[in-house]
Design a protein around this motif. Structure first.
Motif, PDB file in Angstrom:
ATOM      1  N   ASP A 136      -3.175  -9.471  -0.124  1.00  0.00           N
ATOM      2  CA  ASP A 136      -3.967  -9.219  -1.333  1.00  0.00           C
ATOM      3  C   ASP A 136      -4.839  -7.978  -1.207  1.00  0.00           C
ATOM      4  N   GLU A 137      -5.340  -7.707  -0.004  1.00  0.00           N
ATOM      5  CA  GLU A 137      -6.233  -6.552   0.155  1.00  0.00           C
ATOM      6  C   GLU A 137      -5.498  -5.222  -0.031  1.00  0.00           C
ATOM      7  N   PHE A 138      -4.166  -5.280  -0.067  1.00  0.00           N
ATOM      8  CA  PHE A 138      -3.384  -4.055  -0.246  1.00  0.00           C
ATOM      9  C   PHE A 138      -2.929  -3.872  -1.697  1.00  0.00           C
ATOM     10  N   THR A 139      -3.367  -4.763  -2.587  1.00  0.00           N
ATOM     11  CA  THR A 139      -3.032  -4.624  -4.002  1.00  0.00           C
ATOM     12  C   THR A 139      -3.583  -3.300  -4.526  1.00  0.00           C
ATOM     13  N   GLY A 140      -2.741  -2.549  -5.193  1.00  0.00           N
ATOM     14  CA  GLY A 140      -3.140  -1.252  -5.700  1.00  0.00           C
ATOM     15  C   GLY A 140      -2.840  -0.126  -4.735  1.00  0.00           C
ATOM     16  N   LEU A 170       4.415  -6.034  -1.518  1.00  0.00           N
ATOM     17  CA  LEU A 170       3.581  -7.230  -1.507  1.00  0.00           C
ATOM     18  C   LEU A 170       4.442  -8.484  -1.629  1.00  0.00           C
ATOM     19  N   ASP A 171       5.462  -8.407  -2.487  1.00  0.00           N
ATOM     20  CA  ASP A 171       6.377  -9.539  -2.650  1.00  0.00           C
ATOM     21  C   ASP A 171       7.121  -9.826  -1.349  1.00  0.00           C
ATOM     22  N   LEU A 172       7.517  -8.773  -0.657  1.00  0.00           N
ATOM     23  CA  LEU A 172       8.228  -8.946   0.606  1.00  0.00           C
ATOM     24  C   LEU A 172       7.336  -9.638   1.627  1.00  0.00           C
ATOM     25  N   ARG A 199      -4.867   9.161   4.253  1.00  0.00           N
ATOM     26  CA  ARG A 199      -5.493   7.872   3.960  1.00  0.00           C
ATOM     27  C   ARG A 199      -4.448   6.841   3.541  1.00  0.00           C
ATOM     28  N   THR A 200      -3.543   7.253   2.666  1.00  0.00           N
ATOM     29  CA  THR A 200      -2.476   6.348   2.237  1.00  0.00           C
ATOM     30  C   THR A 200      -1.562   6.010   3.403  1.00  0.00           C
ATOM     31  N   LEU A 201      -1.266   6.994   4.230  1.00  0.00           N
ATOM     32  CA  LEU A 201      -0.431   6.778   5.401  1.00  0.00           C
ATOM     33  C   LEU A 201      -1.042   5.725   6.309  1.00  0.00           C
ATOM     34  N   ASP A 202      -2.339   5.814   6.548  1.00  0.00           N
ATOM     35  CA  ASP A 202      -3.017   4.841   7.406  1.00  0.00           C
ATOM     36  C   ASP A 202      -2.895   3.429   6.842  1.00  0.00           C
ATOM     37  N   GLU A 203      -3.047   3.300   5.519  1.00  0.00           N
ATOM     38  CA  GLU A 203      -2.941   1.983   4.885  1.00  0.00           C
ATOM     39  C   GLU A 203      -1.524   1.433   4.976  1.00  0.00           C
ATOM     40  N   VAL A 209       0.714   2.113   7.272  1.00  0.00           N
ATOM     41  CA  VAL A 209       0.969   1.728   8.661  1.00  0.00           C
ATOM     42  C   VAL A 209       0.280   0.402   8.971  1.00  0.00           C
ATOM     43  N   ARG A 210      -0.954   0.258   8.527  1.00  0.00           N
ATOM     44  CA  ARG A 210      -1.686  -0.993   8.769  1.00  0.00           C
ATOM     45  C   ARG A 210      -0.984  -2.164   8.101  1.00  0.00           C
ATOM     46  N   PHE A 211      -0.461  -1.945   6.903  1.00  0.00           N
ATOM     47  CA  PHE A 211       0.281  -2.995   6.195  1.00  0.00           C
ATOM     48  C   PHE A 211       1.516  -3.414   6.993  1.00  0.00           C
ATOM     49  N   ARG A 212       2.232  -2.431   7.514  1.00  0.00           N
ATOM     50  CA  ARG A 212       3.444  -2.756   8.288  1.00  0.00           C
ATOM     51  C   ARG A 212       3.104  -3.523   9.558  1.00  0.00           C
ATOM     52  N   MET A 213       2.021  -3.165  10.207  1.00  0.00           N
ATOM     53  CA  MET A 213       1.615  -3.879  11.413  1.00  0.00           C
ATOM     54  C   MET A 213       1.176  -5.314  11.091  1.00  0.00           C
ATOM     55  N   GLU A 214       0.494  -5.489   9.957  1.00  0.00           N
ATOM     56  CA  GLU A 214       0.080  -6.827   9.541  1.00  0.00           C
ATOM     57  C   GLU A 214       1.292  -7.715   9.268  1.00  0.00           C
ATOM     58  N   ARG A 215       2.340  -7.133   8.685  1.00  0.00           N
ATOM     59  CA  ARG A 215       3.549  -7.906   8.391  1.00  0.00           C
ATOM     60  C   ARG A 215       4.144  -8.538   9.643  1.00  0.00           C
ATOM     61  N   GLN A 216       3.952  -7.894  10.774  1.00  0.00           N
ATOM     62  CA  GLN A 216       4.577  -8.364  12.005  1.00  0.00           C
ATOM     63  C   GLN A 216       4.020  -9.698  12.481  1.00  0.00           C
ATOM     64  N   ARG A 217       2.879 -10.125  11.924  1.00  0.00           N
ATOM     65  CA  ARG A 217       2.315 -11.417  12.318  1.00  0.00           C
ATOM     66  C   ARG A 217       3.262 -12.563  11.969  1.00  0.00           C
ATOM     67  N   ALA A 218       4.074 -12.369  10.923  1.00  0.00           N
ATOM     68  CA  ALA A 218       4.988 -13.438  10.499  1.00  0.00           C
ATOM     69  C   ALA A 218       6.087 -13.693  11.511  1.00  0.00           C
ATOM     70  N   LEU A 219       6.346 -12.730  12.389  1.00  0.00           N
ATOM     71  CA  LEU A 219       7.442 -12.865  13.352  1.00  0.00           C
ATOM     72  C   LEU A 219       7.285 -14.123  14.202  1.00  0.00           C
ATOM     73  N   ALA A 220       6.054 -14.458  14.567  1.00  0.00           N
ATOM     74  CA  ALA A 220       5.812 -15.617  15.426  1.00  0.00           C
ATOM     75  C   ALA A 220       6.084 -16.938  14.716  1.00  0.00           C
ATOM     76  N   ASP A 221       6.102 -16.924  13.378  1.00  0.00           N
ATOM     77  CA  ASP A 221       6.245 -18.164  12.619  1.00  0.00           C
ATOM     78  C   ASP A 221       7.679 -18.481  12.218  1.00  0.00           C
ATOM     79  N   PHE A 222       8.591 -17.522  12.371  1.00  0.00           N
ATOM     80  CA  PHE A 222       9.982 -17.781  12.018  1.00  0.00           C
ATOM     81  C   PHE A 222      10.622 -18.709  13.048  1.00  0.00           C
TER      82      PHE A 222
END
Length: 292
Positions: free
Chosen positions: A89-93, A100-102, A142-146, A148-161
């Motif tokens: 949600d913090e990445f909306t916009g 976000l859907d992914l 600035r957009t690049l940093d966001e 990259v941070r979004f992609r790194m956050e996505r990786q948290r799901a890997l442990a739950d699969f």
């Protein structure tokens, strides 16, 4: 509340499942509207994901559609009342709606099978590699940093699969992304991630021909029940989420074919003397040697 103009993938998928169940039950939109004490247009909006359906209304619809109580029934109820709130949600916009859907889809999936013919899958990328990939299409720091941070956050799901199976084309190992150090760290991470018991990584070598390039990039997500499996394909300016059973089965067969043609999975625990002469780990080690 007026109908939403841009429903999320979860909202669209719930609506599509309700439409499928209504059609299977041979009920009209007017029949469904009577159950909800609403007009036909509201049913259309619900089935398009543009408005929510109240809990008691959803229960009435599912029972009228002869959807038996069980895992599928419960999963649909949960989808309706999960408001889709999460870390994304913090990445909306900042991120595109499809990104976000992914992330939301990954959070509710039990397994992932991914085929990637050009780059290392995002879920397995190092931060430096991700930055180098994203910087090829985004120059604003600035957009690049966001991103990259979004992609790194996505990786948290890997442990739950329960299962994560990636088939990566040899091209992704050899196309230089960033400098040599970035590539070495990335390839070493592939080996490290493959140590996880639920993760399988296979390399599709050049010598196996063009089948991988013809297949393109795609992801198969396992839902809480088979009825909620999802096929995801991403294009340059759009993305396609589908729960169509025939297409999912087609891509599942394609993935099986890719897995059969690819080299044996990376097994970091195997001693060198017992490794096959040609497997995913030996190819990775060869490319790492070339990156000295």
């Amino acid at each position: 509340m007026p109908p939403r103009t841009s429903p999320s993938e979860r909202q669209r998928r719930l609506g599509a499942e309700l439409r499928k169940l209504r059609t299977r039950a041979r009920m009209s939109g007017d029949d469904a509207a009577k159950l909800l004490d609403a007009d036909r247009s509201r049913v259309s909006h619900i089935e398009a994901g543009r408005v929510d359906v109240p809990r008691n209304g959803l229960y009435k619809l599912l029972r009228a559609y002869e959807c038996e109580e069980g895992p599928y029934f419960d999963a649909l109820m949960a989808m309706a009342h999960d408001r889709g709130r999460g870390w994304w949600d913090e990445f909306t916009g900042v991120m595109a709606r499809r990104a976000l859907d992914l992330a939301e889809l990954e959070s509710r999936s039990t397994s992932v099978c991914i085929h990637e013919p050009t780059v290392i899958p995002g879920m397995l990328q190092t931060e430096d590699y991700a930055r180098a990939v994203i910087s090829s299409v985004e120059s604003d720091h600035r957009t690049l940093d966001e991103w990259v941070r979004f992609r790194m956050e996505r990786q948290r799901a890997l442990a739950d699969f329960g299962k994560y199976h990636a088939i990566v084309h040899e091209t992704a190992l050899r196309v230089r992304v960033g400098d040599k150090k970035t590539m070495r760290k990335q390839l070493l991470k592939l080996i490290e991630v493959a140590r996880l018991p639920h993760v399988t990584v296979q390399i599709f070598p050049f010598e196996k021909g063009p089948y991988s390039s013809h297949s393109g990039s795609f992801l198969l997500f396992g839902g809480l029940t088979p009825e909620l499996d999802t096929l995801y394909r991403e294009y340059t300016t759009s993305a396609d989420f589908t729960g169509d059973g025939n297409r999912i089965a087609e891509y599942a067969r394609m993935f099986e074919r890719l897995a059969a043609l690819a080299l044996a999975p990376i097994d970091p625990s195997a001693a060198p003397e017992v490794q096959e002469s040609q497997d995913s780990l030996s190819l990775l080690q060869h490319v790492l040697y070339e990156l000295r």
